[in-house]
Design an enzyme around this catalytic site. Structure first.
Site, PDB file in Angstrom:
ATOM      1  N   ARG A 271       5.637  42.280 104.666  1.00 25.70           N
ATOM      2  CA  ARG A 271       4.819  43.342 105.243  1.00 25.70           C
ATOM      3  C   ARG A 271       3.960  43.941 104.132  1.00 25.70           C
ATOM      4  NH1 ARG A 271       8.419  47.804 106.232  1.00 25.70           N
ATOM      5  NH2 ARG A 271       7.392  48.811 104.477  1.00 25.70           N
ATOM      6  N   HIS A 275       5.212  50.594 106.529  1.00 25.22           N
ATOM      7  CA  HIS A 275       5.876  50.410 107.821  1.00 25.22           C
ATOM      8  C   HIS A 275       4.983  50.889 108.958  1.00 25.22           C
ATOM      9  CE1 HIS A 275       9.052  50.284 110.809  1.00 25.22           C
ATOM     10  NE2 HIS A 275       8.850  51.561 111.069  1.00 25.22           N
ATOM     11  N   TYR A 284       9.605  52.892  97.714  1.00 26.49           N
ATOM     12  CA  TYR A 284      10.754  51.986  97.722  1.00 26.49           C
ATOM     13  C   TYR A 284      10.425  50.544  97.316  1.00 26.49           C
ATOM     14  CZ  TYR A 284       8.883  51.106 102.453  1.00 26.49           C
ATOM     15  OH  TYR A 284       8.070  50.830 103.529  1.00 26.49           O
TER      16      TYR A 284
END
Length: 380
Positions: A271, A275, A284
């Site tokens: 990805r 998100h 992260y």
């Protein structure tokens, strides 16, 4: 008396006549993700398929960037981008027959568009508008599913029902790696295998369930290995190799349609974007990781392979990009038009026959709307 000493209690050691129902070896996935582009086998891929994959990948990338821009402009409440995962989305949208069903998750709007759904209709739910935005029965695309993995048992149920009726239908259910940690995932796979349902599960392993890396979700060698425990084949494929994903899914669909039962396919991808627009992915994962995956971009991989076979040149790339720009322009224009909303639609599609409470609430709302209209008329 202990539990194991009671009559009829389960004994840890099976009796001598016990045998496994399925040989595990043929069900195990390959040790490495299956690839086609850049291998000798790539020479056998249909030029027409490669051209269509390329066109849809380029359009899909532009669709993602335009939808993300619409979110920043306040035209969408949220948009989970599939940038970097377009090969999985495009292959899933192209591999099914018209009679088959696609069961998408919230990130799979592109797969629905490639299958033929109007791009605006695919985004309707994400702008907080009317129901799912389209008729699932007409398009054979189930509503975009925001709760994780709940679409998977639905796919199994539809596929099993079609098989019982004798309909030649396959269901393809999409889910992310995070969805494999949900109970619905395990229940769906178990029922699918026991019922020998004609369903294919595609797990898009993009590395993270929002901010949770895969290593904190499972200790399995791969998500494809989970198939063995349920008695179905597991396939591991490079999710950025559009031709490979299409081939693996096509084989799984043929197997399901031919009575071979379900298959679990894990596509290893990434990805690239956050998100959603509400997520800060820099908290992260490092930028260096993202850049490493950009070097394995699905569009670049396909364009290199097509150039090597003299199936694509600068003019072909320009034509694909122009088609993508037309899609984005149409999407932008139509999404900037405010939808005409009817508050009375709240009471549609709740029950086939309205309850007394719904009839009372509908009458109350109608009276309030009529009063507001009358006041507005007097004010003029």
């Amino acid at each position: 008396m202990t539990v194991l000493e009671q009559p009829g209690a389960y004994r840890p050691t099976p009796p001598p006549g016990w045998e496994p129902r399925v040989d595990a070896a043929p069900l195990l996935p390959d040790a490495e993700p299956y690839r086609l582009l850049g291998t000798a086998a790539a020479a056998d891929i249909s030029p027409d398929l490669l051209t269509r994959l390329h066109r849809e990948l380029v359009r899909g990338r532009r669709y993602n960037t335009q939808a993300t821009a619409l979110t920043r402009q306040g035209r969408l409440a949220v948009y989970p981008s599939s940038t970097g995962q377009e090969a999985c989305q495009v292959a899933a949208g192209l591999v099914l027959e018209d009679r088959d069903w696609l069961f998408p998750s919230y990130r799979d709007t592109l797969a629905a568009v490639v299958r033929g759904l109007d791009p605006v209709d695919a985004l309707t739910l994400l702008r907080g508008d009317w129901h799912s935005g389209y008729d699932p029965h007409i398009h054979r695309v189930a509503p975009l599913c925001t709760p994780l993995a709940t679409q998977l048992p639905h796919a199994v149920g539809l596929a099993h029902a079609a098989r019982l009726k004798g309909d030649d239908v396959v269901a393809l259910a999409l889910v992310g790696d995070g969805g494999t940690s949900e109970g619905d995932f395990h229940e769906a796979l178990n029922f699918a295998a026991v019922w020998h349902a004609p369903v294919v599960f595609l797990v898009q392993n993009n590395g993270f369930a929002i901010s949770v890396p895969l290593a904190k979700q499972t200790a399995a060698p791969s998500l494809a290995h989970k198939a063995v425990g349920y008695g179905m084949p597991g396939r591991l494929v490079d999710g950025n190799d559009a031709a490979a994903v299409h081939e693996v899914l096509a084989e799984a669909v043929r197997r399901a349609r031919g009575g071979g039962g379900p298959t679990l396919v894990e596509a290893v991808t990434y990805r690239i974007e956050a998100h959603t627009n509400a997520d800060d992915a820099t908290r992260y994962r490092p930028d260096s990781e993202v850049e490493a995956w950009r070097a394995h971009d699905p569009i670049a991989l396909l364009e290199e392979a097509m150039r090597d076979r003299h199936l694509l040149d600068d003019e072909g790339i320009r034509a694909a990009r122009e088609s993508a720009e037309r899609l984005a322009a149409d999407l932008r224009t139509r999404m900037h038009q405010d939808p005409v909303l009817d508050p009375m639609a709240l009471f549609e599609h709740v029950y086939a026959d309205r309850t007394s409470q719904l009839r009372e609430q509908a009458a109350q709302l109608r009276a309030e709307l009529d009063a507001e209209a009358a006041d507005a008329g007097e004010g003029e």
